[in-house]
Design a protein around this motif. Structure first.
Motif, mmCIF file in Angstrom:
data_model
loop_
_atom_site.group_PDB
_atom_site.id
_atom_site.type_symbol
_atom_site.label_atom_id
_atom_site.label_comp_id
_atom_site.label_asym_id
_atom_site.label_seq_id
_atom_site.Cartn_x
_atom_site.Cartn_y
_atom_site.Cartn_z
ATOM 1 N N THR A 1 -47.380 6.645 -32.631
ATOM 2 C CA THR A 1 -46.987 7.702 -31.698
ATOM 3 C C THR A 1 -46.829 9.000 -32.478
ATOM 4 O O THR A 1 -46.528 8.985 -33.674
ATOM 5 N N GLU A 2 -47.045 10.099 -31.798
ATOM 6 C CA GLU A 2 -46.872 11.421 -32.388
ATOM 7 C C GLU A 2 -46.284 12.349 -31.342
ATOM 8 O O GLU A 2 -46.364 12.073 -30.137
ATOM 9 N N ILE A 3 -45.741 13.437 -31.808
ATOM 10 C CA ILE A 3 -45.238 14.491 -30.927
ATOM 11 C C ILE A 3 -45.820 15.811 -31.401
ATOM 12 O O ILE A 3 -45.809 16.108 -32.598
ATOM 13 N N LEU A 4 -46.365 16.555 -30.458
ATOM 14 C CA LEU A 4 -46.900 17.882 -30.733
ATOM 15 C C LEU A 4 -46.032 18.884 -29.988
ATOM 16 O O LEU A 4 -45.887 18.796 -28.765
ATOM 17 N N ASN A 5 -45.437 19.807 -30.738
ATOM 18 C CA ASN A 5 -44.629 20.865 -30.133
ATOM 19 C C ASN A 5 -45.468 22.120 -30.005
ATOM 20 O O ASN A 5 -46.017 22.596 -30.997
ATOM 21 N N THR A 6 -45.582 22.621 -28.791
ATOM 22 C CA THR A 6 -46.248 23.894 -28.556
ATOM 23 C C THR A 6 -45.203 24.853 -27.996
ATOM 24 O O THR A 6 -44.090 24.435 -27.669
ATOM 25 N N GLU A 7 -45.564 26.100 -27.842
ATOM 26 C CA GLU A 7 -44.626 27.064 -27.259
ATOM 27 C C GLU A 7 -44.280 26.713 -25.811
ATOM 28 O O GLU A 7 -43.182 26.970 -25.349
ATOM 29 N N GLN A 8 -45.238 26.110 -25.099
ATOM 30 C CA GLN A 8 -45.044 25.839 -23.677
ATOM 31 C C GLN A 8 -44.526 24.440 -23.375
ATOM 32 O O GLN A 8 -43.947 24.212 -22.322
ATOM 33 N N ALA A 9 -44.764 23.468 -24.261
ATOM 34 C CA ALA A 9 -44.392 22.087 -23.930
ATOM 35 C C ALA A 9 -44.338 21.221 -25.182
ATOM 36 O O ALA A 9 -44.991 21.498 -26.187
ATOM 37 N N LYS A 10 -43.573 20.152 -25.056
ATOM 38 C CA LYS A 10 -43.534 19.101 -26.074
ATOM 39 C C LYS A 10 -44.394 17.958 -25.546
ATOM 40 O O LYS A 10 -44.214 17.507 -24.415
ATOM 41 N N ILE A 11 -45.337 17.504 -26.385
ATOM 42 C CA ILE A 11 -46.294 16.484 -25.966
ATOM 43 C C ILE A 11 -46.069 15.208 -26.767
ATOM 44 O O ILE A 11 -46.142 15.226 -28.001
ATOM 45 N N PHE A 12 -45.799 14.125 -26.062
ATOM 46 C CA PHE A 12 -45.650 12.796 -26.661
ATOM 47 C C PHE A 12 -46.976 12.077 -26.457
ATOM 48 O O PHE A 12 -47.473 12.015 -25.342
ATOM 49 N N PHE A 13 -47.572 11.546 -27.551
ATOM 50 C CA PHE A 13 -48.846 10.850 -27.348
ATOM 51 C C PHE A 13 -48.934 9.580 -28.182
ATOM 52 O O PHE A 13 -48.389 9.482 -29.273
ATOM 53 N N THR A 14 -49.617 8.596 -27.589
ATOM 54 C CA THR A 14 -49.746 7.266 -28.152
ATOM 55 C C THR A 14 -50.997 6.611 -27.579
ATOM 56 O O THR A 14 -51.537 7.079 -26.576
ATOM 57 N N HIS A 15 -51.428 5.526 -28.199
ATOM 58 C CA HIS A 15 -52.555 4.797 -27.618
ATOM 59 C C HIS A 15 -52.105 4.084 -26.342
ATOM 60 O O HIS A 15 -52.809 4.094 -25.337
ATOM 61 N N GLY A 16 -50.950 3.468 -26.402
ATOM 62 C CA GLY A 16 -50.389 2.868 -25.185
ATOM 63 C C GLY A 16 -50.149 1.378 -25.237
ATOM 64 O O GLY A 16 -49.358 0.857 -24.451
ATOM 65 N N HIS A 17 -50.813 0.666 -26.125
ATOM 66 C CA HIS A 17 -50.680 -0.797 -26.124
ATOM 67 C C HIS A 17 -49.256 -1.252 -26.434
ATOM 68 O O HIS A 17 -48.809 -2.261 -25.897
ATOM 69 N N HIS A 18 -48.515 -0.529 -27.249
ATOM 70 C CA HIS A 18 -47.131 -0.911 -27.546
ATOM 71 C C HIS A 18 -46.176 -0.583 -26.395
ATOM 72 O O HIS A 18 -45.027 -1.024 -26.401
ATOM 73 N N TYR A 19 -46.654 0.181 -25.437
ATOM 74 C CA TYR A 19 -45.848 0.543 -24.268
ATOM 75 C C TYR A 19 -46.308 -0.206 -23.021
ATOM 76 O O TYR A 19 -45.902 0.127 -21.915
ATOM 77 N N HIS A 20 -47.177 -1.183 -23.206
ATOM 78 C CA HIS A 20 -47.613 -2.088 -22.130
ATOM 79 C C HIS A 20 -48.206 -1.336 -20.944
ATOM 80 O O HIS A 20 -47.979 -1.703 -19.785
ATOM 81 N N VAL A 21 -49.020 -0.309 -21.218
ATOM 82 C CA VAL A 21 -49.528 0.558 -20.153
ATOM 83 C C VAL A 21 -50.485 -0.138 -19.188
ATOM 84 O O VAL A 21 -50.703 0.365 -18.085
ATOM 85 N N LYS A 22 -51.002 -1.275 -19.563
ATOM 86 C CA LYS A 22 -51.862 -2.014 -18.628
ATOM 87 C C LYS A 22 -51.049 -2.633 -17.494
ATOM 88 O O LYS A 22 -51.609 -3.053 -16.487
ATOM 89 N N TYR A 23 -49.731 -2.688 -17.668
ATOM 90 C CA TYR A 23 -48.865 -3.320 -16.666
ATOM 91 C C TYR A 23 -47.935 -2.331 -15.976
ATOM 92 O O TYR A 23 -47.127 -2.731 -15.150
ATOM 93 N N GLY A 24 -48.056 -1.065 -16.323
ATOM 94 C CA GLY A 24 -47.214 -0.038 -15.726
ATOM 95 C C GLY A 24 -46.842 1.008 -16.759
ATOM 96 O O GLY A 24 -47.045 0.817 -17.966
ATOM 97 N N LEU A 25 -46.278 2.114 -16.298
ATOM 98 C CA LEU A 25 -45.995 3.239 -17.188
ATOM 99 C C LEU A 25 -44.511 3.444 -17.472
ATOM 100 O O LEU A 25 -44.129 4.436 -18.099
ATOM 101 N N TYR A 26 -43.670 2.522 -17.035
ATOM 102 C CA TYR A 26 -42.226 2.693 -17.202
ATOM 103 C C TYR A 26 -41.844 2.913 -18.671
ATOM 104 O O TYR A 26 -41.131 3.860 -19.007
ATOM 105 N N ASP A 27 -42.308 2.048 -19.574
ATOM 106 C CA ASP A 27 -41.941 2.152 -20.991
ATOM 107 C C ASP A 27 -42.452 3.451 -21.611
ATOM 108 O O ASP A 27 -41.748 4.087 -22.404
ATOM 109 N N LEU A 28 -43.654 3.839 -21.262
ATOM 110 C CA LEU A 28 -44.214 5.097 -21.752
ATOM 111 C C LEU A 28 -43.384 6.285 -21.280
ATOM 112 O O LEU A 28 -43.027 7.167 -22.073
#
Length: 160
Positions: free
Chosen positions: A68-95
């Motif tokens: 996972t990484e976080i990108l800070n911009t002037e307008q927003a903070k962006i959290f990004f990941t591939h998703g498999h550790h957050y179980h995104v195939k089964y829902g987005l709650y953990d993400l």
């Protein structure tokens, strides 16, 4: 500010290169959400002046990128990941919880190969799909526009 988001290229250098070529002049940066480290290294070598952030995916064996990484911009903070550790195939709650715990306004993920853009109670969520291995619909990638007026998420479909 424009950010181009790509995921799950799975050794398809040419589709990734086409996206970079199309947007390299207008994009502030690119984010690759994993499962494409070989072509990512090749793109970085071919375009040394293009800023590309990345995380490793479940198929990126031997990668030293973080999960996972976080990108800070002037307008927003962006959290990004591939998703498999957050179980995104089964829902987005953990993400969503992880993004909120990190104070992010935008959460990016891949892994499912299915493009999706949504807004949930202050959190913008984007999965750019896959440019070359889509599981639903056409190949795709994402664009985030951060402006004074707000955040705009777009999914760009690729015509075969």
């Amino acid at each position: 500010m424009r950010i181009v988001v790509v995921s799950d290229t799975h050794r398809d250098f040419w589709s990734f290169r086409e996206i970079v070529e199309k947007h390299k002049r207008e994009a502030e940066c690119f984010i690759h959400l994993g499962d494409g480290m070989q072509e990512l290294m090749d793109i970085r070598e071919l375009y040394p002046d293009v800023r590309i952030y990345s995380v490793r995916g479940n198929c990126d064996f031997g990668s030293r990128d973080k999960e996972t990484e976080i990108l800070n911009t002037e307008q927003a903070k962006i959290f990004f990941t591939h998703g498999h550790h957050y179980h995104v195939k089964y829902g987005l709650y953990d993400l969503k919880e992880a993004a909120r715990q990190n104070g992010a306004q935008i959460a990016l993920y891949g892994h499912t190969h299915e493009a999706k853009a949504e807004y949930d109670d202050g959190l913008y969520i984007l999965n750019p799909g896959s440019p070359s291995h889509p599981r639903a619909g056409k190949g795709s990638y994402g664009i985030i526009d951060l402006t004074q007026a707000g955040i705009v998420l777009n999914i760009v479909e690729i015509n075969p």
